[in-house]
Design a protein around this motif. Structure first.
Motif: not given
Length: 75
Positions: A27-32, A67-69, A73-75
């Motif tokens: 999922g989208y989580n830049p802080d993570g 998978y995270w990437w 990337r889609q977001c």
């Protein structure tokens, strides 16, 4: 001699993984993602990991985060 180098690299990977390498949640989580990078860097520091090994271990870890990437990337 090539076999010895391969064995040494494998042991290094095993040691790297024994440090409870953090997983990167999907999922989208830049802080993570930033936290994940900091944790991986801490492991490298403790292991006194050479630059070439950092690249190899980091690449290995990032393959697991593929998978995270893809989701990010889609977001």
């Amino acid at each position: 001699m090539r076999e010895v180098v391969g064995a040494t690299e494998y042991q290094g990977l095993d040691r790297f993984q024994q440090n409870n390498t953090p997983s990167l949640n999907r999922g989208y989580n830049p802080d993570g993602a930033q936290k994940w990078i900091r944790e991986i860097e801490k492991i490298f520091q403790v292991m006194v990991c050479p630059e070439g090994q950092k690249v190899a271990f980091g690449t290995y870890t990032l393959v697991e985060a593929e998978y995270w990437w893809e989701n990010t990337r889609q977001c």
